[in-house]
Design a protein around this motif. Structure first.
Motif, short mmCIF file in Angstrom:
data_model
loop_
_atom_site.label_atom_id
_atom_site.label_comp_id
_atom_site.label_asym_id
_atom_site.label_seq_id
_atom_site.Cartn_x
_atom_site.Cartn_y
_atom_site.Cartn_z
N ASN A 89 80.37 -71.13 -2.71
CA ASN A 89 81.66 -71.61 -3.24
C ASN A 89 81.96 -71.00 -4.61
O ASN A 89 83.11 -70.63 -4.90
N LEU A 90 80.93 -70.90 -5.45
CA LEU A 90 81.10 -70.29 -6.77
C LEU A 90 81.50 -68.82 -6.64
O LEU A 90 82.39 -68.34 -7.36
N VAL A 91 80.85 -68.11 -5.73
CA VAL A 91 81.15 -66.69 -5.54
C VAL A 91 82.59 -66.51 -5.05
O VAL A 91 83.32 -65.64 -5.55
N ARG A 92 82.99 -67.33 -4.07
CA ARG A 92 84.38 -67.23 -3.57
C ARG A 92 85.37 -67.53 -4.68
O ARG A 92 86.38 -66.83 -4.84
N PHE A 93 85.08 -68.57 -5.47
CA PHE A 93 85.97 -68.95 -6.56
C PHE A 93 86.09 -67.84 -7.61
O PHE A 93 87.19 -67.48 -8.04
N LEU A 94 84.96 -67.27 -8.00
CA LEU A 94 84.96 -66.22 -9.03
C LEU A 94 85.55 -64.92 -8.52
O LEU A 94 86.15 -64.15 -9.27
N THR A 95 85.38 -64.66 -7.22
CA THR A 95 85.94 -63.44 -6.62
C THR A 95 87.46 -63.48 -6.65
O THR A 95 88.12 -62.47 -6.94
N THR A 96 88.03 -64.64 -6.36
CA THR A 96 89.50 -64.75 -6.35
C THR A 96 90.07 -64.87 -7.76
O THR A 96 91.29 -64.83 -7.94
N SER A 97 89.19 -65.01 -8.76
CA SER A 97 89.66 -65.16 -10.15
C SER A 97 89.97 -63.82 -10.81
O SER A 97 90.52 -63.79 -11.90
N VAL A 98 89.54 -62.74 -10.17
CA VAL A 98 89.81 -61.41 -10.74
C VAL A 98 90.56 -60.56 -9.72
O VAL A 98 90.31 -60.65 -8.52
N GLU A 99 91.47 -59.77 -10.20
CA GLU A 99 92.22 -58.87 -9.33
C GLU A 99 92.04 -57.45 -9.82
O GLU A 99 91.93 -57.18 -11.02
N GLN A 100 92.02 -56.53 -8.86
CA GLN A 100 91.81 -55.13 -9.19
C GLN A 100 92.69 -54.28 -8.28
O GLN A 100 92.64 -54.41 -7.04
N SER A 101 93.51 -53.42 -8.89
CA SER A 101 94.36 -52.53 -8.08
C SER A 101 93.53 -51.43 -7.46
O SER A 101 92.36 -51.23 -7.82
N HIS A 102 94.13 -50.69 -6.53
CA HIS A 102 93.43 -49.59 -5.88
C HIS A 102 93.04 -48.52 -6.89
O HIS A 102 91.92 -47.99 -6.85
N THR A 103 93.93 -48.24 -7.82
CA THR A 103 93.63 -47.24 -8.87
C THR A 103 92.47 -47.69 -9.74
O THR A 103 91.57 -46.90 -10.05
N GLU A 104 92.49 -48.98 -10.13
CA GLU A 104 91.40 -49.51 -10.94
C GLU A 104 90.07 -49.47 -10.19
O GLU A 104 89.03 -49.19 -10.77
N SER A 105 90.15 -49.73 -8.88
CA SER A 105 88.94 -49.70 -8.05
C SER A 105 88.35 -48.30 -7.99
O SER A 105 87.13 -48.11 -8.10
N LEU A 106 89.21 -47.29 -7.83
CA LEU A 106 88.74 -45.90 -7.79
C LEU A 106 88.15 -45.50 -9.13
O LEU A 106 87.12 -44.81 -9.20
N GLN A 107 88.81 -45.92 -10.21
CA GLN A 107 88.32 -45.61 -11.55
C GLN A 107 86.94 -46.23 -11.78
O GLN A 107 86.02 -45.57 -12.28
N SER A 108 86.80 -47.48 -11.39
CA SER A 108 85.53 -48.18 -11.55
C SER A 108 84.43 -47.52 -10.74
O SER A 108 83.29 -47.35 -11.22
N SER A 109 84.75 -47.10 -9.51
CA SER A 109 83.77 -46.46 -8.65
C SER A 109 83.28 -45.14 -9.25
O SER A 109 82.08 -44.85 -9.24
N ALA A 110 84.21 -44.34 -9.76
CA ALA A 110 83.84 -43.05 -10.36
C ALA A 110 82.96 -43.27 -11.59
O ALA A 110 81.95 -42.57 -11.79
N ARG A 111 83.32 -44.24 -12.40
CA ARG A 111 82.55 -44.50 -13.61
C ARG A 111 81.14 -44.97 -13.30
O ARG A 111 80.17 -44.59 -13.97
N ARG A 112 81.01 -45.81 -12.28
CA ARG A 112 79.68 -46.27 -11.90
C ARG A 112 78.80 -45.11 -11.43
O ARG A 112 77.60 -45.09 -11.66
N LYS A 113 79.43 -44.15 -10.74
CA LYS A 113 78.68 -42.97 -10.29
C LYS A 113 78.16 -42.19 -11.49
O LYS A 113 77.00 -41.73 -11.51
N TRP A 114 78.97 -42.03 -12.54
CA TRP A 114 78.52 -41.28 -13.71
C TRP A 114 77.42 -42.02 -14.47
O TRP A 114 76.49 -41.40 -14.98
N LEU A 115 77.52 -43.35 -14.51
CA LEU A 115 76.46 -44.14 -15.14
C LEU A 115 75.18 -44.05 -14.33
O LEU A 115 74.07 -44.02 -14.88
#
Length: 539
Positions: free
Chosen positions: A143-169
């Motif tokens: 229930n906590l995970v579902r609640f916290l998951t719906t508490s943040v929103e991420q656009s497709h562009t932000e998702s791609l940016q985050s994915s690329a950055r994680r790869k570099w890290l």
């Protein structure tokens, strides 16, 4: 016993010269005599189920952490998480939340001053909250995970940016894992990650980047007890920046960032008045741009250096650092810190090995040679994966030969270790069996008897291996065997202590004053410390 451990146990038991019929009789005997009660079966099944459950929960909470950490910063603000959780189930669990927070801060003392949650602390926090609610803990976690998951929103562009950055890290982490004890590949991976992000997400700004580490100021203590030495930078800046030393009494904001423990951003260096320019030949009209200095923290949130970036080389007049860029640079700092301290840990393990071998040599004349290996992923076969703790169980581990000791006690420490891959070293397969099982392995290779002994990490995965050759002898004389066992016991105790001290939850302690020279622990002293404790217990 795991499968590799069981196989190794049987292998050691039967020896090398046993005939196939005897092996078959032994196998039949074990099958006939080994009995498992229903209680033991249920206990084993429950243990397997529990391990699987823990792994699934860890993966679930890591994915949630990544979703919240959209800029790949590597940490979350505790108060932001608390603010969102305070509305969980309509705010019914506020008292539970505060109790869990208080307990978390006692477990992770740095939280009260720094206020940042690592992935591990984040998981612990949610588990503490779930444990305090009535009802099924797993359901509460879900229930906590579902609640916290719906508490943040991420656009497709932000998702791609985050994915690329994680790869570099991730590339920074992999550089540390495959370079064994060399820090240079890590420096290069950090500079590359910053450049790639600037090209992809920073309007292609032209930046200068540099890493400076704190060290004891022995040459001019009147300028301050510590100084900053610049150990890495972008290629164009190397002639002016690399190996330079910044003192407290010089111009600059780096020590302010260290003292305050937070990034310092100067949007217009030409108006600041307290900026140190390493390139004294740079004309005044070219001393324009932005400067960002971020502190580097260790696992205990103590500052050990800085990461600096500036845009003085960029021709654009409005070249500034945006918030999402600064947050990512904090993630680079976090990744570099993990990589840097991983290599420091391996160097400490090697120092323990060197000290242990020095102690052993005069006591065991029957030992012909000892070769020390470190276990790490193969350089050309690092699997594509999500970020994981160092020394996870991959199938492509290689052995890196780091120390060779002959029968005279002479040691060669290999600055460029020889890499052994399993498929290319069939005669050294016993070393990989030792790595798989994390158990002692005995074998004869061309009439030369070997004892392969692992040093393992806190989860009993193999960290390092001593390959001990005793020549034609099938075993060591009793006293030499006893001294060898004592050395191995003390080396393992010292390595475990080094690993334990590096944990986030462990408070840094000073055991011996001599262990701290310019804030660097002399790991070899730990070996003698444990030997002294053993002697005291015997007396």
């Amino acid at each position: 016993l795991t499968l590799p451990q069981f196989v190794q146990l049987m292998d050691n038991f039967v020896g090398e010269d046993i005939s196939l019929p005897v092996v078959k009789r032994l196998t039949a005997f074990i099958k006939g005599e080994y009995k498992q009660t229903e209680e033991e079966k249920m206990e084993q099944l429950e243990k397997v189920h529990h391990m699987s459950h823990v792994a699934q929960r860890k993966e679930l909470l890591e994915a949630l952490f990544e979703k919240w950490d959209s800029n790949a910063c590597g940490s979350l603000e505790l108060e932001e998480v608390v603010a969102v959780l305070s509305t969980f189930e309509g705010g019914m669990g506020k008292e539970v939340l505060m109790n869990a927070k208080e307990q978390l801060c006692s477990q992770y003392p740095h939280l009260s001053s720094v206020g940042k949650l690592s992935p591990k602390a984040f998981q612990t926090f949610l588990e503490l909250i779930a444990s305090k609610f009535t009802g099924n803990e797993d359901e509460t976690i879900d229930n906590l995970v579902r609640f916290l998951t719906t508490s943040v929103e991420q656009s497709h562009t932000e998702s791609l940016q985050s994915s690329a950055r994680r790869k570099w890290l991730q590339d920074i982490q992999q550089a540390a894992e495959t370079s064994v004890t060399s820090i240079e590949p890590v420096y290069k991976a950090v500079i590359r990650a910053l450049s790639q992000d600037m090209e992809a997400h920073g309007d292609n700004k032209r930046i200068s980047a540099y890493i400076a580490l704190l060290e004891e100021n022995r040459l001019s203590p009147e300028q301050g007890q510590v100084c900053l030495r610049y150990v890495a930078c972008t290629a164009d800046d190397a002639p002016h920046v690399l190996n330079q030393v910044l003192h407290r009494d010089m111009k600059g904001v780096s020590f302010a960032a260290i003292d305050q423990g937070k990034p310092i951003y100067v949007p217009k260096v030409q108006l600041h008045g307290n900026i140190h320019f390493w390139n004294s030949d740079r004309p005044e009209e070219e001393r324009e741009g932005s400067l960002l200095v971020l502190p580097l923290y260790d696992a205990h949130w103590r500052v050990f250096g800085i990461l600096g970036l500036d845009t003085l080389r960029d021709q654009c007049q409005k070249s500034i650092f945006l918030t999402h860029e600064i947050t990512f640079y904090e993630g680079v700092c976090h990744a570099f810190s993990k990589a840097y301290h991983h290599i420091c840990m391996l160097e400490n393990v090697l120092q323990v090995a060197v000290t242990a071998l020095d102690w052993l040599y005069p006591r065991t004349p029957s030992i012909h040679s000892v070769t020390t290996y470190l276990v790490a992923p193969g350089k050309d076969k690092v699997l594509q994966r999500k970020a994981q703790p160092f020394f996870s169980l991959w199938q492509n581990h290689a052995l890196y030969k780091v120390i060779t000791t002959d029968n005279t006690g002479q040691k060669e420490i290999h600055s460029s270790p020889v890499v052994l891959l399993r498929e290319e070293n069939l005669l050294r397969d016993y070393l990989f069996k030792c790595k798989d099982s994390s158990e002692v392995t005995l074998i004869s290779v061309y009439g030369e008897h070997h004892i392969a002994v692992p040093l393992h990490d806190l989860s009993r995965q193999t960290l390092s291996i001593f390959d001990i050759s005793i020549g034609q002898h099938k075993k060591l004389p009793p006293q030499e065997q006893k001294d060898l066992q004592k050395m191995l016991k003390m080396a393992q105790a010292a390595c475990s202590e080094i690993l334990q001290r590096s944990l986030e939850e462990t408070q840094p302690t000073q055991v011996l004053e001599a262990e701290h020279v310019a804030n660097m622990r002399h790991a070899g002293i730990l070996f003698h410390q444990f030997m002294l404790q053993e002697l005291r217990e015997c007396v």
